[in-house]
Structure formats: C-alpha cells, structure tokens
Write a protein that holds these residues in place. Structure first.
Motif, PDB file in Angstrom:
ATOM      1  N   PRO A  17      55.990   5.199  29.381  1.00  0.00           N
ATOM      2  CA  PRO A  17      55.721   4.889  27.973  1.00  0.00           C
ATOM      3  C   PRO A  17      56.479   3.678  27.439  1.00  0.00           C
ATOM      4  N   TYR A  18      57.722   3.456  27.922  1.00  0.00           N
ATOM      5  CA  TYR A  18      58.474   2.325  27.367  1.00  0.00           C
ATOM      6  C   TYR A  18      57.842   1.000  27.742  1.00  0.00           C
ATOM      7  N   MET A  19      57.203   0.928  28.918  1.00  0.00           N
ATOM      8  CA  MET A  19      56.518  -0.317  29.293  1.00  0.00           C
ATOM      9  C   MET A  19      55.259  -0.511  28.468  1.00  0.00           C
ATOM     10  N   LYS A  20      54.565   0.598  28.169  1.00  0.00           N
ATOM     11  CA  LYS A  20      53.403   0.501  27.289  1.00  0.00           C
ATOM     12  C   LYS A  20      53.839   0.017  25.905  1.00  0.00           C
ATOM     13  N   ALA A  21      54.989   0.514  25.429  1.00  0.00           N
ATOM     14  CA  ALA A  21      55.493   0.110  24.122  1.00  0.00           C
ATOM     15  C   ALA A  21      55.834  -1.380  24.099  1.00  0.00           C
ATOM     16  N   ILE A  22      56.487  -1.868  25.156  1.00  0.00           N
ATOM     17  CA  ILE A  22      56.838  -3.287  25.236  1.00  0.00           C
ATOM     18  C   ILE A  22      55.588  -4.154  25.264  1.00  0.00           C
ATOM     19  N   THR A  99      50.803  12.248  28.752  1.00  0.00           N
ATOM     20  CA  THR A  99      51.495  13.017  29.806  1.00  0.00           C
ATOM     21  C   THR A  99      51.277  14.516  29.620  1.00  0.00           C
ATOM     22  N   VAL A 100      51.059  14.932  28.382  1.00  0.00           N
ATOM     23  CA  VAL A 100      50.813  16.355  28.104  1.00  0.00           C
ATOM     24  C   VAL A 100      49.449  16.778  28.642  1.00  0.00           C
ATOM     25  N   GLY A 107      46.924  13.805  38.316  1.00  0.00           N
ATOM     26  CA  GLY A 107      47.590  12.855  37.429  1.00  0.00           C
ATOM     27  C   GLY A 107      46.636  12.148  36.489  1.00  0.00           C
ATOM     28  N   LYS A 108      45.378  12.563  36.462  1.00  0.00           N
ATOM     29  CA  LYS A 108      44.383  11.905  35.615  1.00  0.00           C
ATOM     30  C   LYS A 108      44.303  12.562  34.240  1.00  0.00           C
ATOM     31  N   LEU A 116      42.464  13.086  21.975  1.00  0.00           N
ATOM     32  CA  LEU A 116      43.536  13.755  21.251  1.00  0.00           C
ATOM     33  C   LEU A 116      44.820  12.922  21.252  1.00  0.00           C
ATOM     34  N   SER A 117      45.118  12.295  22.380  1.00  0.00           N
ATOM     35  CA  SER A 117      46.311  11.446  22.459  1.00  0.00           C
ATOM     36  C   SER A 117      46.196  10.264  21.508  1.00  0.00           C
ATOM     37  N   GLY A 118      45.024   9.639  21.484  1.00  0.00           N
ATOM     38  CA  GLY A 118      44.801   8.516  20.594  1.00  0.00           C
ATOM     39  C   GLY A 118      44.893   8.914  19.134  1.00  0.00           C
TER      40      GLY A 118
END
Length: 313
Positions: A17-22, A99-100, A107-108, A116-118
């Motif tokens: 997630p931190y790379m997605k945030a960056i 991830t939830v 892993g998909k 829901l995540s969006g």
C-alpha cells in the motif's frame, strides 16, 4: 522452480500500500498543474444561476478577459495539495482494503471486492481530505474581479480561518454528504474499470512484472474515468452549492442539506441543472485519471520489476 510455482508466485505477488500511496501522490501533483483551469471553469459554471456564461469556451474567455490569465489557476495551492493528499490516501487505502478481499489461495481480488474497496477509499478520502479542501477551493474560485484587495478571502489559510470563525469548524465540512456519495461511487467504478481495461486491452495483471507504457496507462485511465461523472453529476452540483453558500444577513442558509438542495435546484432550475458542469467534468476527470495513472503505473511498474520479480530495470 516449476512453471506452476512461478505462476502461483506471480499471482500472489502484490505491491504494498505505501508504494501505491507514493505513486498516487506523484500523479496528483502532475494532474493538478495541468488541469486546474478546467476545474475553475467547472466551478464557475455550476455557480452561474443567472446565465452569465454561455458555455465552457465563453466562461474561460470571460474569466481571462475580466480577471486575467492567472485567474484560471485560482485555488491551485489548495487544489494541488488536496489532489496530492487525496491520491495518497485513495491509492493507499484502496490497496489496504483490497488485502481484506484477496483470495487466500490465489491472491486475486474479485470485482465485487474491488467495488467495495474503491467505495471505502472514496468515503475515507471524502471525509478526511476532499471536503475541507474543496470548501476552501470553491470559496476562492467563486470570487470574481481584478482587485484581490477587495476579495473577502485573501488566500487558502485566510479563507479557512474565516470560515471557521464565521461558520464554526463544521463549515469546512459543508457538503460532506454529497461529497461522500460522489467520491465513494466514483472510486468504486474507477478502480474496478481501470483493472478491467488493463486486463482486456493489455493483458496486464498486478504483480506480473509487466510495466505498461505511459500511453497504455493513459488510455485505461481515461476510459475508467468516464463513467463516474454521469453517475454522480447531481451529487457534484449539490456539493458545490452547499460548499459555496454562506449565511445571509439573518444567519440563514438557502440549502438545508443534500436532499433539500436537490429538491430546490430541481424546482427552481429544472432537472438539467443537476448535471451542470458535466462537460467540464468530462474534460477534467478522464484526462486527469489518464495523467495520474500514467505517472502512478510507471512508479508501481518499476517497483514490480525491481522488488517483486528482481528483474533488471
């Protein structure tokens, strides 16, 4: 390692997630600088109750003629800061929510999980970042004229302080309800559509070590950004009206809330008024998503090659 093991390893690989945030924060900076004029025009059109502007081109030319070219970048500081923080939170929280919903074996993430995540990411960004920043941005953008010394709000900080002093801290969250509905719906659609277009058009799956070319990311991002404005037009108009209004001489407000605003606009201006500013939104959001994803995908693509698959850059 067998080919099946390699495939399983790839399917379970994920970008943290931190790379997605960056990646989102970098994309937000570039998008803000490119598209601020369109956002200013959109806001002016949505606040135009008397028909002063005849369309996008007339609005833009009128602003330049009467206020100068720099007026098209009014509110850039809160807009750029808002976009950077928004995309950081949006991309990071969406990755965390996903991830939830990931399948423990493959892993998909299913499309249901992506929706829901969006939506969760959209609600979070609307409450934490979008609403207060857009209140300040819209108050600054609606100020007209060539003499800054006559403006009520002298800048982003002064604007925020004035709102808090005159309307309480809750004034910075004016229009929170339609903003939550707009952003939640937008992000639910956008993240799901972006992933689908990446797979359908380019056979790109997260964690597969492929880095899309910028033009490929722009096409996927542009297409993913087109659906939201049609679905959320009324929420965006109501959000703008609620954020822009200030108390009258008797301390009252014209719009009492989201539902009351929708009814009032419909009764006084007609159904079409609820989609005012749709064209400039379509001129801003899909290109904005194209720009943001072109930057973000390059950042995450480099990470995939370097850290997920140990591939040479």
């Amino acid at each position: 390692m067998s080919s099946s093991a390699k495939t399983d390893s790839k399917s379970q690989a994920s970008i943290p997630p931190y790379m997605k945030a960056i990646s989102g924060s970098l994309g937000g900076v570039v998008e803000a600088c490119c598209l601020q004029p369109i956002d200013v025009i959109k806001t002016r059109l949505q606040l135009d109750r008397g028909g002063a502007y005849k369309g996008i081109a007339h609005c833009g030319s009128t602003v330049v003629r009467t206020e100068g070219v720099r007026a098209l970048w009014k509110g850039l500081t809160p807009f750029a800061t808002h976009l950077t923080l928004k995309y950081t939170l949006r991309m990071g929280s969406n990755a965390m929510f996903q991830t939830v919903f990931k399948d423990s074996e493959t892993g998909k993430v299913s499309n249901h999980g992506r929706l829901l995540s969006g939506f969760g990411a959209g609600v979070l960004e609307a409450l934490a970042i979008v609403t207060p920043f857009e209140v300040v941005k819209i108050r600054l953008q609606q100020q007209k004229g060539l003499s800054p010394e006559l403006f009520k709000y002298k800048g982003p900080i002064h604007c925020a302080r004035t709102i808090v002093r005159e309307e309480s801290i809750l004034g910075l969250w004016s229009g929170a309800a339609p903003t939550v509905m707009r952003n939640g719906t937008n992000q639910a659609v956008m993240f799901t559509a972006k992933n689908s277009f990446d797979v359908l058009l380019w056979n790109k799956h997260e964690g597969d070590g492929q880095a899309l070319q910028p033009w490929q990311s722009m096409i996927s991002g542009f297409l993913a950004g087109t659906a939201g404005p049609f679905c959320t037009g009324p929420f965006d108009v109501v959000k703008t009206r609620l954020m822009a209004q200030t108390r009258d001489g008797e301390g009252g407000l014209k719009y009492k809330g989201m539902v009351h605003a929708i009814r009032t606009i419909y009764a006084e201006e007609g159904l079409v008024a609820l989609w005012r500013g749709l064209l400039p939104r379509l001129m801003r959001i899909p290109p904005g998503q194209a720009i943001m994803w072109a930057v973000a995908d390059q950042v995450t693509g480099l990470y995939e090659k370097r850290y997920l698959l140990n591939a040479p850059l």
